[in-house]
Design an enzyme around this catalytic site. Structure first.
Site, PDB file in Angstrom:
ATOM      1  N   TYR A  80       2.150  -1.242  -3.401  1.00  0.00           N
ATOM      2  CA  TYR A  80       3.592  -0.989  -3.345  1.00  0.00           C
ATOM      3  C   TYR A  80       4.168  -1.208  -1.950  1.00  0.00           C
ATOM      4  O   TYR A  80       5.365  -1.006  -1.750  1.00  0.00           O
ATOM      5  CB  TYR A  80       3.893   0.457  -3.745  1.00  0.00           C
ATOM      6  CG  TYR A  80       3.958   0.675  -5.223  1.00  0.00           C
ATOM      7  CD1 TYR A  80       2.804   0.625  -5.987  1.00  0.00           C
ATOM      8  CD2 TYR A  80       5.163   0.943  -5.855  1.00  0.00           C
ATOM      9  CE1 TYR A  80       2.853   0.840  -7.356  1.00  0.00           C
ATOM     10  CE2 TYR A  80       5.219   1.153  -7.221  1.00  0.00           C
ATOM     11  CZ  TYR A  80       4.065   1.100  -7.960  1.00  0.00           C
ATOM     12  OH  TYR A  80       4.121   1.314  -9.311  1.00  0.00           O
ATOM     13  N   ASP A 137     -10.850   4.029 -14.211  1.00  0.00           N
ATOM     14  CA  ASP A 137     -11.045   3.659 -15.622  1.00  0.00           C
ATOM     15  C   ASP A 137     -11.643   4.829 -16.400  1.00  0.00           C
ATOM     16  O   ASP A 137     -11.167   5.214 -17.464  1.00  0.00           O
ATOM     17  CB  ASP A 137     -11.895   2.389 -15.766  1.00  0.00           C
ATOM     18  CG  ASP A 137     -13.072   2.343 -14.814  1.00  0.00           C
ATOM     19  OD1 ASP A 137     -13.189   3.221 -13.937  1.00  0.00           O
ATOM     20  OD2 ASP A 137     -13.909   1.431 -14.954  1.00  0.00           O
ATOM     21  N   LYS A 154     -10.814   3.201  -7.434  1.00  0.00           N
ATOM     22  CA  LYS A 154     -11.761   2.224  -7.993  1.00  0.00           C
ATOM     23  C   LYS A 154     -12.633   1.761  -6.820  1.00  0.00           C
ATOM     24  O   LYS A 154     -12.721   0.567  -6.500  1.00  0.00           O
ATOM     25  CB  LYS A 154     -10.948   1.072  -8.610  1.00  0.00           C
ATOM     26  CG  LYS A 154     -11.761   0.074  -9.373  1.00  0.00           C
ATOM     27  CD  LYS A 154     -12.136   0.531 -10.762  1.00  0.00           C
ATOM     28  CE  LYS A 154     -12.994  -0.510 -11.463  1.00  0.00           C
ATOM     29  NZ  LYS A 154     -13.640  -0.015 -12.683  1.00  0.00           N
ATOM     30  N   ASP A 157       0.899   5.840 -10.188  1.00  0.00           N
ATOM     31  CA  ASP A 157       2.035   5.448 -11.019  1.00  0.00           C
ATOM     32  C   ASP A 157       1.604   5.377 -12.474  1.00  0.00           C
ATOM     33  O   ASP A 157       2.229   5.947 -13.370  1.00  0.00           O
ATOM     34  CB  ASP A 157       2.540   4.079 -10.535  1.00  0.00           C
ATOM     35  CG  ASP A 157       3.773   3.633 -11.292  1.00  0.00           C
ATOM     36  OD1 ASP A 157       4.512   4.508 -11.776  1.00  0.00           O
ATOM     37  OD2 ASP A 157       4.002   2.425 -11.399  1.00  0.00           O
TER      38      ASP A 157
END
Ligand code: NAD
Length: 357
Positions: free
Chosen positions: A125, A221, A188, A245
């Site tokens: 972002y 995940d 991640k 988000d």
């Protein structure tokens, strides 16, 4: 009684109708608020030549507290997100999104009580993005030595120690202040070892300074599956910007939808309160959408202003109206086409009646 100076950005799309209802409900709490209404978003570009006029930032910097309706961001073309620009310009680095079940809301889950803490200024972002074929993209593709197709567009993902540390500290301070038991950091890092790896490393260091709060790490995940299967295992969830988000909407889904998911953006001394949802433009001007998410953002704002009793009273009034299920908007009815659904304004009026008891 103190009068609080608060900037109000009504927003665009369904924003103005929601904000009008919310303003009336907040007034009915008895808390004295001097609203400074300023305009931003798609609807004011013609008037000011920009979706974020200077007076908006000046007003928030002066008042230090703002309530904002949703603002539209055109996809692919046009101006960049005003929501993101506001967070960046005012350095509102911490996005707080409590996700709590309310009785009477139809959902696959009950008794959800999660808090998403999302980093707000870095990550994908940051707005460092280069078009396919641009000089910058071509240069970066050169550095990557064959790992990127020559016709790629490039987004840069910065994660800094400074950014990670202040958001981790915010999450732990929040956990202590609100008597929460655990912070789960989510990234991640198995794939993005340097960026997401740094986020974990810094979170771990900060966690050591809060021995009373449990700390754990999950991969994004796996976390999505865990939240769908066993949301009760989690408490405060700490994430970099993009995962935060996406997971915010997942958590909003757990509690019954975007119509009831509030949010707050905090900086060092400025706070801006807004719903998780967007401007739902297809319902613009129809007096149809749920004001609750912005209203609950108002509850967070009242707490921030030190008006704890009023905040509790307002949350209780909202909870009763939702539990009764009569004067609620379409999204809280058994079927979205229920002819007895209340409008935005009418749901606000029902909450005011409860406040007046
Ligand atoms: P959205 O949240 O506006 O709407 C998605 C769907 O969710 C709606 O069609 C509606 O069915 C439901 N919904 C949303 N708010 C609701 C409410 N208050 N009551 C009942 N139902 C509600 O998401 P979108 O359609 O992806 O985005 C529309 C615009 O809003 C885009 O331009 C997007 O960039 C912007 N947006 C702004 C913010 C913000 O202001 N912070 C946040 C998200 C999206």
């Amino acid at each position: 009684m103190t009068t609080h100076n608060v900037t109000l950005i009504p927003g665009d799309g369904t924003g103005p109708e929601i904000s009008a209802a919310v303003q009336k409900v907040l007034e009915a709490t008895g808390v004295k608020i001097a609203w400074e209404v300023v305009e931003a978003g798609a609807d004011v570009v013609e008037k000011y030549g920009t979706p974020l006029p200077d007076n908006v930032l000046a007003s928030i910097r002066k008042n230090k507290v703002a309530l904002k309706g949703p603002l539209t961001t055109p996809i692919g073309t046009g101006f960049r997100s005003v929501n993101v620009a506001l967070r960046k310009e005012l350095d509102l680095y911490a996005c707080l999104r409590p996700c709590k079940s309310y009785k009477g809301v139809r959902s696959r889950y009950q008794n959800i009580d999660l808090v998403v803490v999302r980093e707000n200024t870095e990550d994908l972002y940051a707005g460092v993005e280069y078009a396919a074929g641009s000089k910058e993209a071509t240069e970066i593709i050169g550095w990557a030595k064959g790992k990127i197709f020559p016709d790629a567009a490039i987004s840069i993902k910065p994660i800094s120690r400074t950014g990670a540390e202040r958001i981790a500290r915010f999450a732990f301070d929040y956990a202590v202040a609100h008597k929460r038991r655990k912070v789960t950091a989510v990234t991640k890092a198995n794939i993005m070892k340097y960026t997401d790896g740094l986020f974990f490393e810094v979170s771990r260091e900060v966690a050591k300074q809060y021995p009373g709060i449990e700390y754990e790490e999950r991969l994004i995940d796996n976390m999505c599956m865990q939240l769908v299967q066993k949301p009760e295992l989690y408490d405060v969830i700490l994430l970099p910007n993009l995962y935060g988000d996406i997971l915010s909407d997942l958590c909003a889904g757990l509690i019954g939808g975007l119509g009831i998911a509030p949010g707050a953006n905090h900086g060092k001394d400025i706070a801006l309160f807004e719903a998780v949802h967007g401007s739902a433009p297809k319902y613009k001007g129809m007096n149809k959408v749920n004001p609750t998410a912005v209203l609950l953002s108002g509850v967070l704002m009242l707490e921030h202003l030190g008006e704890k009793a009023a905040a509790q009273k307002l949350e209780a009034a909202i909870a009763v109206v939702i539990a009764e299920g009569r004067d609620v908007t379409y999204d809280l009815k058994p079927r979205p086409d229920d002819p007895t659904a209340a409008g935005t304004r009418e749901m606000g009026e029902a909450i005011i009646r409860k406040l007046r008891g």
